[in-house]
Design an enzyme around this catalytic site. Structure first.
Site, short mmCIF file in Angstrom:
data_model
loop_
_atom_site.label_atom_id
_atom_site.label_comp_id
_atom_site.label_asym_id
_atom_site.label_seq_id
_atom_site.Cartn_x
_atom_site.Cartn_y
_atom_site.Cartn_z
N GLU A 118 59.89 53.83 41.05
CA GLU A 118 60.19 52.78 40.07
C GLU A 118 60.22 53.34 38.64
O GLU A 118 61.04 52.93 37.82
CB GLU A 118 59.15 51.67 40.19
CG GLU A 118 59.25 50.93 41.52
CD GLU A 118 58.14 49.93 41.72
OE1 GLU A 118 56.96 50.35 41.80
OE2 GLU A 118 58.42 48.72 41.77
N GLU A 138 56.07 50.92 49.48
CA GLU A 138 55.04 49.88 49.39
C GLU A 138 54.86 49.02 50.64
O GLU A 138 53.74 48.71 51.02
CB GLU A 138 55.31 48.97 48.17
CG GLU A 138 55.12 49.65 46.82
CD GLU A 138 56.36 50.37 46.32
OE1 GLU A 138 57.31 50.57 47.12
OE2 GLU A 138 56.39 50.74 45.14
N1 COA Z 1 47.21 58.08 45.08
C1 COA Z 1 46.14 58.88 45.10
N2 COA Z 1 46.15 60.13 45.56
C2 COA Z 1 47.31 60.59 46.02
C3 COA Z 1 48.49 59.82 46.02
C4 COA Z 1 48.40 58.50 45.55
N3 COA Z 1 49.47 57.71 45.48
N4 COA Z 1 49.48 60.57 46.56
C5 COA Z 1 48.93 61.75 46.86
N5 COA Z 1 47.64 61.76 46.54
C6 COA Z 1 46.67 62.83 46.75
C7 COA Z 1 46.40 63.02 48.23
O1 COA Z 1 45.46 62.07 48.69
C8 COA Z 1 45.89 64.43 48.26
O2 COA Z 1 44.55 64.45 47.83
P1 COA Z 1 43.42 65.20 48.72
O3 COA Z 1 43.79 66.64 48.64
O4 COA Z 1 42.16 64.87 48.01
O5 COA Z 1 43.54 64.63 50.10
C9 COA Z 1 46.72 65.11 47.17
O6 COA Z 1 47.20 64.07 46.32
C10 COA Z 1 47.90 65.85 47.72
O7 COA Z 1 48.61 64.95 48.55
P2 COA Z 1 49.46 65.44 49.81
O8 COA Z 1 49.86 64.24 50.58
O9 COA Z 1 48.69 66.49 50.53
O10 COA Z 1 50.68 66.11 49.03
P3 COA Z 1 52.18 66.36 49.53
O11 COA Z 1 52.80 67.19 48.46
O12 COA Z 1 52.18 66.88 50.93
O13 COA Z 1 52.86 64.91 49.56
C11 COA Z 1 53.44 62.75 48.65
C12 COA Z 1 53.08 64.21 48.36
C13 COA Z 1 53.58 62.05 47.33
C14 COA Z 1 54.77 62.71 49.43
C15 COA Z 1 52.34 62.11 49.53
O14 COA Z 1 51.08 62.44 48.98
C16 COA Z 1 52.42 60.61 49.62
O15 COA Z 1 53.18 60.08 50.42
N6 COA Z 1 51.61 59.89 48.78
C17 COA Z 1 51.55 58.46 48.79
C18 COA Z 1 52.73 57.91 48.01
C19 COA Z 1 52.75 56.40 48.06
O16 COA Z 1 52.96 55.78 49.08
N7 COA Z 1 52.61 55.79 46.88
C20 COA Z 1 52.68 54.36 46.74
C21 COA Z 1 51.46 53.88 46.05
S1 COA Z 1 51.56 52.12 45.79
#
Ligand code: COA
Length: 264
Positions: A118, A138
């Site tokens: 967004e 979401e």
């Molecule tokens: N909030 C808090 N922490 C987050 C986060 C989020 N939205 N997205 C990633 N992190 C944290 C992970 O928990 C992880 O922390 P940890 O090492 O303490 O477990 C760290 O960032 C690395 O994340 P990881 O998933 O291992 O990284 P990646 O590069 O493989 O993947 C993303 C990155 C963004 C694709 C994946 O983390 C993801 O799908 N995140 C959620 C995104 C989401 O749905 N956001 C909507 C929120 S409303």
């Protein structure tokens, strides 16, 4: 301009250009309440007084993510009241970005998920790294986009594609974002910032009042019928006619030199 923020890096690599970096790489630049406050503050300050800023390039820290959306660790276990109070900050952040008169280019350098997608859509246009990924995740989390996604995405990719993306919550590639009209350009990962800065430099070389007025006017194109939109354009145009920059632009053309715009 304020340059110190807890969660943002503010750099001025060239005159008139700000690179704004979301800086929580250990959380993939997810925005917590503090980042919401910081982004709200940054864009509100530009609204109040753009000073000599003529373009903002918004990006994320590190190679992995532009922004992973709302901070799901901070949100874990939040009460209804805490969630609503936080979301109010995110709403103001979104509105402050929408109201920002200075052009914003999103340089999407990695995952732009949830609110990160967004934020990218909230920019005026998107340049994406080849390896960037987008998703409105979401609904998979039992929530829905709340930082403009259901309004911005259909405007970018059309209603049917937007429904598919929001309702399935499936990720999509930079190339798909380009094909669907959401990203303006896909860049090699290493050249993303150079290409975004090159576009920012072009914008910064143009008349700043003209650019701001034109941005506002184009934004109305999806919101108004043609005649009302044109009436808005004329109002925006009139604001510019009395400027020194309007005189300078035409004079410079006739004197076969580069214009020197002062933003007045
Ligand atoms: N909030 C808090 N922490 C987050 C986060 C989020 N939205 N997205 C990633 N992190 C944290 C992970 O928990 C992880 O922390 P940890 O090492 O303490 O477990 C760290 O960032 C690395 O994340 P990881 O998933 O291992 O990284 P990646 O590069 O493989 O993947 C993303 C990155 C963004 C694709 C994946 O983390 C993801 O799908 N995140 C959620 C995104 C989401 O749905 N956001 C909507 C929120 S409303």
């Amino acid at each position: 301009m304020r340059t110190e923020y807890e969660t943002l890096l503010v750099e001025i690599p060239k005159p008139h250009i700000v690179v704004l970096t979301m800086n929580r790489p250990d959380r993939r630049n997810a925005f917590n309440t503090q980042m919401g406050l910081d982004l709200r503050g940054f864009f509100t300050d530009l609204y109040v007084d753009p000073e000599d800023v003529r373009c903002v390039v918004l990006t994320g820290s590190g190679a992995k993510a532009f922004c992973a959306g709302g901070d799901l660790k901070e949100r874990d276990g939040m009460t209804t009241e805490q969630w609503a109070a936080q979301h109010a900050v995110f709403e103001q952040m979104t509105l402050a970005m929408m109201d920002c008169s200075v052009p914003i280019i999103a340089a999407v350098n990695g995952a732009a998920f949830g609110g990160g997608c967004e934020l990218a859509l909230g920019a005026d246009f998107i340049y994406a790294a080849e390896s960037a990924r987008f998703a409105q995740t979401e609904t998979r989390l039992g929530i829905m986009p709340g930082a403009g996604g259901t309004q911005q995405l259909p405007r970018a990719v059309g209603v049917r594609r937007a429904k598919e993306l929001v309702l399935t919550a499936e990720p999509f590639t930079a190339q798909e974002a380009l094909e669907w009209g959401m990203a303006n350009r896909v860049c090699e990962d290493d050249s993303l910032m150079d290409e975004a800065l090159e576009a920012a430099l072009k914008i910064a070389g143009n008349g700043p009042i003209a650019v701001r007025q034109a941005k506002k006017s184009v934004a109305m194109a999806t919101q108004l019928d043609l005649k009302t939109g044109y009436a808005y354009e004329i109002e925006a145009y009139n604001r510019m006619v009395s400027t020194e920059d309007r005189m300078e632009g035409v004079r410079a053309f006739n004197e076969k030199r580069k214009p020197y715009f002062k933003g007045r």
